[in-house]
Design an enzyme around this catalytic site. Structure first.
Site, mmCIF file in Angstrom:
data_model
loop_
_atom_site.group_PDB
_atom_site.id
_atom_site.type_symbol
_atom_site.label_atom_id
_atom_site.label_comp_id
_atom_site.label_asym_id
_atom_site.label_seq_id
_atom_site.Cartn_x
_atom_site.Cartn_y
_atom_site.Cartn_z
ATOM 1 N N PHE A 1 40.120 24.570 3.115
ATOM 2 C CA PHE A 1 38.860 23.828 3.247
ATOM 3 C C PHE A 1 37.990 24.191 2.054
ATOM 4 N N LEU B 1 34.806 23.911 0.249
ATOM 5 C CA LEU B 1 33.387 23.535 0.197
ATOM 6 C C LEU B 1 32.667 24.357 -0.881
ATOM 7 N N PRO C 1 31.852 27.850 -7.482
ATOM 8 C CA PRO C 1 31.369 29.040 -8.193
ATOM 9 C C PRO C 1 29.840 29.111 -8.217
ATOM 10 N N ILE D 1 38.394 30.217 -1.535
ATOM 11 C CA ILE D 1 38.968 29.308 -0.542
ATOM 12 C C ILE D 1 40.135 29.976 0.200
ATOM 13 N N LEU E 1 35.943 59.147 12.740
ATOM 14 C CA LEU E 1 37.299 59.574 12.379
ATOM 15 C C LEU E 1 37.306 60.583 11.228
ATOM 16 N N GLU F 1 31.020 31.791 5.971
ATOM 17 C CA GLU F 1 30.538 30.892 7.035
ATOM 18 C C GLU F 1 29.030 31.009 7.219
ATOM 19 N N THR G 1 25.753 33.398 5.309
ATOM 20 C CA THR G 1 25.383 34.814 5.299
ATOM 21 C C THR G 1 24.356 35.105 6.403
ATOM 22 N N PHE H 1 14.131 27.834 3.350
ATOM 23 C CA PHE H 1 15.268 28.113 2.451
ATOM 24 C C PHE H 1 14.813 28.099 0.998
HETATM 25 P P1 TGC Z 1 20.192 20.394 6.231
HETATM 26 O O1 TGC Z 1 19.122 19.439 5.843
HETATM 27 O O2 TGC Z 1 19.887 21.491 7.171
HETATM 28 O O3 TGC Z 1 21.420 19.597 6.882
HETATM 29 C C1 TGC Z 1 21.981 18.454 6.298
HETATM 30 C C2 TGC Z 1 22.538 17.626 7.444
HETATM 31 O O4 TGC Z 1 23.486 18.421 8.192
HETATM 32 C C3 TGC Z 1 23.054 18.572 9.560
HETATM 33 N N1 TGC Z 1 23.364 19.947 9.934
HETATM 34 C C4 TGC Z 1 24.389 20.304 10.712
HETATM 35 N N2 TGC Z 1 25.303 19.584 11.333
HETATM 36 C C5 TGC Z 1 26.225 20.248 12.051
HETATM 37 N N3 TGC Z 1 26.288 21.592 12.134
HETATM 38 C C6 TGC Z 1 25.365 22.356 11.496
HETATM 39 N N4 TGC Z 1 25.432 23.693 11.569
HETATM 40 C C7 TGC Z 1 24.360 21.714 10.748
HETATM 41 N N5 TGC Z 1 23.322 22.161 9.997
HETATM 42 C C8 TGC Z 1 22.713 21.055 9.508
HETATM 43 C C9 TGC Z 1 21.574 18.282 9.536
HETATM 44 O O5 TGC Z 1 21.137 17.807 10.790
HETATM 45 C C10 TGC Z 1 21.474 17.224 8.460
HETATM 46 O O6 TGC Z 1 21.898 15.994 9.012
HETATM 47 P P2 TGC Z 1 21.193 14.626 8.555
HETATM 48 O O7 TGC Z 1 21.913 13.592 9.354
HETATM 49 O O8 TGC Z 1 19.749 14.788 8.919
HETATM 50 O O9 TGC Z 1 21.420 14.510 7.077
HETATM 51 O O10 TGC Z 1 20.848 20.952 4.915
HETATM 52 P P3 TGC Z 1 20.339 22.076 3.945
HETATM 53 O O11 TGC Z 1 20.719 21.623 2.569
HETATM 54 O O12 TGC Z 1 18.914 22.430 4.248
HETATM 55 O O13 TGC Z 1 21.307 23.322 4.273
HETATM 56 C C11 TGC Z 1 21.242 24.009 5.447
HETATM 57 C C12 TGC Z 1 22.064 25.303 5.351
HETATM 58 C C13 TGC Z 1 21.541 26.252 4.298
HETATM 59 C C14 TGC Z 1 21.951 25.970 6.730
HETATM 60 C C15 TGC Z 1 23.528 24.955 5.048
HETATM 61 O O14 TGC Z 1 23.655 24.492 3.762
HETATM 62 C C16 TGC Z 1 24.462 26.104 5.286
HETATM 63 O O15 TGC Z 1 24.934 26.297 6.386
HETATM 64 N N6 TGC Z 1 24.801 26.927 4.219
HETATM 65 C C17 TGC Z 1 25.798 27.960 4.320
HETATM 66 C C18 TGC Z 1 27.085 27.472 3.715
HETATM 67 C C19 TGC Z 1 28.279 28.024 4.397
HETATM 68 O O16 TGC Z 1 28.239 28.524 5.523
HETATM 69 N N7 TGC Z 1 29.440 27.893 3.793
HETATM 70 C C20 TGC Z 1 30.656 28.236 4.397
HETATM 71 C C21 TGC Z 1 31.823 27.742 3.596
HETATM 72 S S1 TGC Z 1 33.334 27.700 4.512
HETATM 73 C C22 TGC Z 1 33.736 29.308 4.741
HETATM 74 O O17 TGC Z 1 33.046 30.210 4.463
HETATM 75 C C23 TGC Z 1 35.043 29.505 5.382
HETATM 76 S S2 TGC Z 1 35.477 31.132 5.675
HETATM 77 C C24 TGC Z 1 36.564 30.819 6.889
HETATM 78 C C25 TGC Z 1 37.508 31.863 7.221
HETATM 79 O O18 TGC Z 1 38.270 32.339 6.337
HETATM 80 O O19 TGC Z 1 37.541 32.205 8.428
HETATM 81 P P1 FAD Z 2 25.140 33.130 -2.686
HETATM 82 O O1 FAD Z 2 24.827 31.812 -2.099
HETATM 83 O O2 FAD Z 2 25.115 33.272 -4.166
HETATM 84 O O3 FAD Z 2 24.179 34.223 -2.036
HETATM 85 C C1 FAD Z 2 24.027 35.520 -2.607
HETATM 86 C C2 FAD Z 2 23.030 36.291 -1.757
HETATM 87 O O4 FAD Z 2 21.758 35.636 -1.773
HETATM 88 C C3 FAD Z 2 23.447 36.376 -0.282
HETATM 89 O O5 FAD Z 2 23.125 37.631 0.235
HETATM 90 C C4 FAD Z 2 22.589 35.309 0.370
HETATM 91 O O6 FAD Z 2 22.345 35.549 1.757
HETATM 92 C C5 FAD Z 2 21.319 35.414 -0.451
HETATM 93 N N1 FAD Z 2 20.516 34.183 -0.402
HETATM 94 C C6 FAD Z 2 20.882 32.940 -0.823
HETATM 95 N N2 FAD Z 2 19.878 32.065 -0.599
HETATM 96 C C7 FAD Z 2 18.871 32.763 -0.019
HETATM 97 C C8 FAD Z 2 17.565 32.422 0.444
HETATM 98 N N3 FAD Z 2 17.093 31.168 0.384
HETATM 99 N N4 FAD Z 2 16.805 33.410 0.983
HETATM 100 C C9 FAD Z 2 17.282 34.678 1.085
HETATM 101 N N5 FAD Z 2 18.494 35.061 0.647
HETATM 102 C C10 FAD Z 2 19.287 34.104 0.111
HETATM 103 N N6 FAD Z 2 34.161 28.949 1.356
HETATM 104 C C11 FAD Z 2 34.825 27.782 1.597
HETATM 105 O O7 FAD Z 2 34.332 26.703 1.302
HETATM 106 N N7 FAD Z 2 36.061 27.800 2.171
HETATM 107 C C12 FAD Z 2 36.687 28.953 2.519
HETATM 108 O O8 FAD Z 2 37.811 28.922 3.042
HETATM 109 C C13 FAD Z 2 36.018 30.196 2.240
HETATM 110 N N8 FAD Z 2 36.652 31.384 2.502
HETATM 111 C C14 FAD Z 2 36.069 32.542 2.057
HETATM 112 C C15 FAD Z 2 36.801 33.735 2.127
HETATM 113 C C16 FAD Z 2 36.259 34.906 1.609
HETATM 114 C C17 FAD Z 2 37.070 36.157 1.607
HETATM 115 C C18 FAD Z 2 34.943 34.908 1.074
HETATM 116 C C19 FAD Z 2 34.338 36.177 0.541
HETATM 117 C C20 FAD Z 2 34.221 33.743 1.035
HETATM 118 C C21 FAD Z 2 34.774 32.547 1.506
HETATM 119 N N9 FAD Z 2 34.088 31.322 1.372
HETATM 120 C C22 FAD Z 2 34.731 30.140 1.649
HETATM 121 C C23 FAD Z 2 32.798 31.285 0.694
HETATM 122 C C24 FAD Z 2 31.626 31.770 1.556
HETATM 123 O O9 FAD Z 2 31.300 30.839 2.537
HETATM 124 C C25 FAD Z 2 30.454 32.051 0.630
HETATM 125 O O10 FAD Z 2 30.785 33.220 -0.114
HETATM 126 C C26 FAD Z 2 29.145 32.236 1.367
HETATM 127 O O11 FAD Z 2 28.749 31.038 1.976
HETATM 128 C C27 FAD Z 2 28.020 32.762 0.457
HETATM 129 O O12 FAD Z 2 27.942 32.017 -0.707
HETATM 130 P P2 FAD Z 2 27.908 32.762 -2.152
HETATM 131 O O13 FAD Z 2 29.052 33.721 -2.173
HETATM 132 O O14 FAD Z 2 27.859 31.726 -3.197
HETATM 133 O O15 FAD Z 2 26.588 33.616 -2.153
#
Ligand code: TGC
Ligand code: FAD
Length: 390
Positions: free
Chosen positions: A135, A137, A140, A169, A345, A370, A372, A390
């Site tokens: 997946f 998303l 860099p 990823i 430990l 997923e 922070t 944010f």
């Molecule tokens: P924002 O304006 O809040 O939202 C845009 C649109 O999305 C809707 N929405 C959601 N829908 C479903 N679930 C949620 N949790 C949602 N949060 C928001 C929202 O209603 C809106 O819809 P619409 O129709 O009004 O357009 O967007 P924003 O730009 O302000 O961002 C919000 C924020 C910061 C919370 C979001 O960008 C975010 O969650 N950032 C963190 C990114 C993240 O978690 N990345 C993870 C990548 S994948 C990963 O890490 C996999 S690891 C997996 C593994 O190995 O187990």
């Molecule tokens: P940044 O966004 O650069 O953030 C750096 C620091 O700044 C963090 O502490 C953050 O909390 C803080 N910060 C950022 N904005 C703010 C704010 N407004 N106020 C206060 N603090 C803030 N992604 C995928 O898409 N698919 C995957 O399968 C996936 N797997 C992963 C597996 C691993 C092992 C790791 C480490 C990451 C993975 N990720 C994946 C990415 C992961 O979701 C991101 O690393 C995470 O969302 C944080 O993004 P970043 O690393 O760019 O940190």
């Protein structure tokens, strides 16, 4: 009751499970105990994912467990799915990650946003473990703020040409298909299914991790990758689409980290019974008892959050900010439990002969990915106060 049983279920939440949920949990627990725990330290040190586990996990019904049977799923409840995540992460967070990404991110994206023919083509094969998904998303320069992504999918006569890079990823170098999120000509985020053999697509394993070493994590490069129109997930539109997938995966993490914490507490509870210092077992020391009770207290709170979230999910009333709060707090609590366990430990705590250091280092990732701690804090703050900070 023995110590191990008390640790697992101090508040007797088991009584709220269905026979199917108990059976699934016990099956996965046995598999992890026999096949994973004895080898997890070695796999983690070697930095490999044992791919021979993939067909075994598929046979156990792990992949897409909540999906309907017509797509290869088992129609399992949300609580049942959570318990699978818990038992996998008892073994290693990397094992749970493989399953999370396959089920909650890649398969869910196809299920929720795909066409019927995409669902029938991909989901049963993914449920059988014949096809692994990743997946894409994060980029860099766009992690916490995925809306700032640069990857583009520009329309051609027959489909799209996708260019960009994704970083961090999970499953990137194991996958046969990637769900890639990119902005179209209008700047709208859409999801695409990209077969990894597509010309211009390349995955490169990240080799420098000191966390999640059993999980394969990659960079994806997309250099003018041409995909047909049928690669587009037609119902995906806007940032809300990938975020909806994240809600599923975060839900699984809320449960998963309970497993890692349980494994840590169970191991130190046995250790302190036989480890002697100052002429008596550590277990007969007040400060050690206090630490173990603090760990148990955190675990009970984590379990209660997970169970209640599961009930809300099943009632259809779960809201994303509730998942944010639980992901934030359970990941952080599990990390605290693992750190305490490692400390108790002593010198042995820094060896992967024991689980806690491995869990602790893995949980540093879980606390970050997923969303922070800070991102989820601000998501809940926004929900509470209707102010975007944010
Ligand atoms: P924002 O304006 O809040 O939202 C845009 C649109 O999305 C809707 N929405 C959601 N829908 C479903 N679930 C949620 N949790 C949602 N949060 C928001 C929202 O209603 C809106 O819809 P619409 O129709 O009004 O357009 O967007 P924003 O730009 O302000 O961002 C919000 C924020 C910061 C919370 C979001 O960008 C975010 O969650 N950032 C963190 C990114 C993240 O978690 N990345 C993870 C990548 S994948 C990963 O890490 C996999 S690891 C997996 C593994 O190995 O187990
Ligand atoms: P940044 O966004 O650069 O953030 C750096 C620091 O700044 C963090 O502490 C953050 O909390 C803080 N910060 C950022 N904005 C703010 C704010 N407004 N106020 C206060 N603090 C803030 N992604 C995928 O898409 N698919 C995957 O399968 C996936 N797997 C992963 C597996 C691993 C092992 C790791 C480490 C990451 C993975 N990720 C994946 C990415 C992961 O979701 C991101 O690393 C995470 O969302 C944080 O993004 P970043 O690393 O760019 O940190």
């Amino acid at each position: 009751m023995d110590t191990a049983s008390l640790i697992d279920d101090y508040f007797m939440l088991d009584m709220g499970l269905t026979p199917e949920e108990r059976a699934v949990r016990d099956t996965i627990r046995h598999f992890v105990e026999v096949e994973v725990r004895p080898n997890a330290g070695r796999w983690w040190l070697e930095g490999v994912f044992p791919t021979e586990l993939i067909p075994r996990l598929a046979d156990l019904g792990v992949f897409g467990a909540m999906l309907p049977e017509e797509y290869g799923g088992a129609g399992l409840s949300a609580v049942g799915y959570g318990l699978i995540m818990q038992e996998l992460e008892r073994g290693d967070s990397g094992l749970r990650s493989l399953a999370s990404v396959q089920s909650s991110l890649a398969m869910f994206a196809v299920y929720r946003f795909g066409s019927e023919s995409q669902k029938l083509h991909y989901l049963p094969a993914m449920a059988r473990g014949e096809m692994i998904g990743c997946f894409g998303l994060t980029e860099p320069d766009a992690g916490s703020d995925p809306g700032a992504m640069r990857t583009r999918a520009l329309k051609t006569e027959s489909g799209y040409v996708i260019s960009g890079a994704k970083r961090w990823i999970t499953n990137g170098n194991l996958a046969q298909m990637a769900v890639v999120w990119a902005k179209d000509d209008e700047g709208v985020i859409r999801g695409f299914i990209v077969p990894v053999e597509s010309p211009g697509f390349r995955a490169k394993k990240i080799e420098t991790k000191a966390s999640m070493r059993m999980s394969v994590t990659s960079e994806l490069y997309l250099d003018d990758v041409e995909v047909p129109q049928t690669a587009l997930l037609p119902a995906s539109r806007g940032l809300g689409s990938p975020l909806a997938c994240l809600t599923q995966a975060r839900y699984g993490i809320v449960w998963g980290v309970v497993g890692a914490a349980l494994d840590c507490l169970a191991e130190v509870a046995e250790y302190v019974k036989t480890r002697v210092a100052f002429g008596r077992p550590l277990a007969r020391t007040q400060l050690i008892q206090e630490r173990l009770v603090d760990m148990l207290s955190r675990i009970v709170a984590m379990q209660l959050r997970a169970f209640q979230l599961g009930r809300l999910y099943q009632a259809g009333t779960l809201r994303p900010p509730q998942v944010s709060l639980a992901k934030r707090d359970n990941a952080r609590a599990a990390l605290e439990v693992a750190r305490l366990a490692r400390e108790i430990l002593g010198g042995n705590g820094i060896s992967v002969d024991y689980g806690p250091i491995r869990h602790m280092l893995n949980l540093e990732t879980v606390d970050t990915y997923e969303g922070t701690y800070e991102v989820h804090t601000l998501a809940v703050g926004r929900d509470l106060l209707q102010e975007n900070a944010f």
